[in-house]
Motif scaffolding. Structure first.
Motif, PDB file in Angstrom:
ATOM      1  N   THR A 101       0.009   2.661  -4.665  1.00 28.13           N
ATOM      2  CA  THR A 101      -1.154   3.041  -3.862  1.00 28.13           C
ATOM      3  C   THR A 101      -1.459   4.528  -3.863  1.00 28.13           C
ATOM      4  N   ASP A 290      -6.476   4.710  -0.372  1.00 28.26           N
ATOM      5  CA  ASP A 290      -7.171   4.743   0.917  1.00 28.26           C
ATOM      6  C   ASP A 290      -8.079   5.965   1.061  1.00 28.26           C
ATOM      7  N   LYS A 292      -7.529   9.003   1.573  1.00 24.17           N
ATOM      8  CA  LYS A 292      -7.150  10.069   2.507  1.00 24.17           C
ATOM      9  C   LYS A 292      -6.975  11.370   1.733  1.00 24.17           C
TER      10      LYS A 292
END
Length: 346
Positions: A101, A290, A292
């Motif tokens: 990820t 994600d 971020k």
């Protein structure tokens, strides 16, 4: 003796080519399987009219002349075309990579590549290197290291007319990705009859050293050579395997030593690919699925002064003038205690 094989792809026009030589005899072939499972084919023969050894000849390392017989000069050659590797199921590799990820995790996974482009919407930015090359713009691919050991210093300076450097080379640089295996040849001139070899490499780096210790035996893994005559030069082969990245980011670039018991030292400057360019403070690259940002996962970096930084118990301040990322780019001086940039403070 032991020698390297001549790669036929490297043969230049008007340079000796064993494949077309009319004076080579006792030809033969042999096959081995390397660390990656690839089948390698080598050809060999004895050349009666090989050009005399010239220090400027680029092929010097590829033949070995045995003065004890009349067979001629042993020549060994190979071709990349005849290198056969086991097929990799790219679909399986891509599936395993897609579970990573973050770019940092992706970069530490052999066979995986990350795409940091902010202009592409992707469910997973980590895929197989082959798939990443298809879908990701070149400038947005997080490129890993692609190099071989580099000699930084071949020999130490002679302190007197009688002194002679025993160890060659003296200093090397290794740039490695997780899973990489690299080989380094080095030689040692024996003055005393034996030597032991030790090193201070960390546990995540596996080092094996092979040698025949100057004899006619096959190469074996060794930690010591003994019974060597004074004045004999012995060749060693070091095999480095980077198994993982160290937990502390300050250890991702560090120098280590391979020490011989007589006091000679081979300095090893080791660079490990453990983070990505998009992990830096000033970048628009996407480093996580994600999305971020650097500040999202390291909010302490928003604090601009030491006093403001230290008011938060989760933050620390680095005042060292040399505080920077590995490539020299600046870092925020305030960082979260558990963020990797904190370990980079000298």
């Amino acid at each position: 003796g032991y020698l390297s094989a001549l790669h036929v792809e490297d043969i230049k026009p008007n340079q000796y080519d064993p494949r077309i030589s009319k004076t080579i005899s006792q030809n033969g072939t042999c096959k081995i399987v390397d660390d990656t499972g690839c089948d390698l084919t080598f050809w060999y023969g004895y050349e009666d009219e090989y050009p005399e050894n010239d220090s400027d000849d680029e092929n010097d390392d590829y033949y070995y002349e045995d003065d004890e017989d009349d067979d001629g000069t042993l020549v060994v050659w190979t071709s990349n075309i005849d290198k056969v590797c086991p097929p990799l199921e790219d679909k399986d590799v891509a599936e395993a990579c897609s579970k990573k990820t973050t770019c940092m995790d992706c970069s530490r996974s052999p066979g995986c590549g990350w795409c940091s482009s902010p202009h592409l919407e992707m469910k997973s930015r980590c895929s197989s290197i082959k798939e990443n090359e298809k879908m990701c713009p070149t400038e947005r691919r997080e490129e890993k290291f692609n190099s071989v050991p580099t000699i930084i210093k071949e020999s130490k300076e002679q302190t007197s007319r009688w002194s002679k450097a025993q160890l060659h080379p003296q200093q090397v640089e290794l740039a490695m990705n997780v899973g990489d295996i690299q080989y380094l040849d080095f030689t040692y001139l024996f003055i005393s009859s034996g030597t032991s070899l030790t090193h201070d490499l960390p546990e995540n780096v596996d080092l094996k050293i092979f040698s025949s210790c100057g004899g006619d035996n096959l190469l074996t893994e060794i930690s010591r050579c003994s019974g060597i005559f004074n004045g004999v030069t012995v060749k060693f082969y070091a095999r480095f395997h980077l198994k993982s990245c160290p937990e502390k980011s300050s250890d991702w670039e560090k120098s280590y030593k391979l020490t011989l018991s007589q006091g000679d030292v081979l300095d090893i400057d080791l660079k490990m690919f453990c983070s990505c360019s998009c992990d830096k403070f000033s970048t628009d690259g996407i480093c996580r699925n994600d999305k971020k940002t650097f500040l999202d996962i390291n909010p302490c970096a928003e604090k601009n002064s030491c006093s403001e930084c230290l008011q938060d118990s989760a933050c620390n301040w680095c005042s060292d003038s040399k505080f920077s990322y590995f490539d020299g780019s600046p870092l925020p001086r305030c960082n979260n205690d558990n963020f990797f940039t904190s370990d980079l403070c000298p």
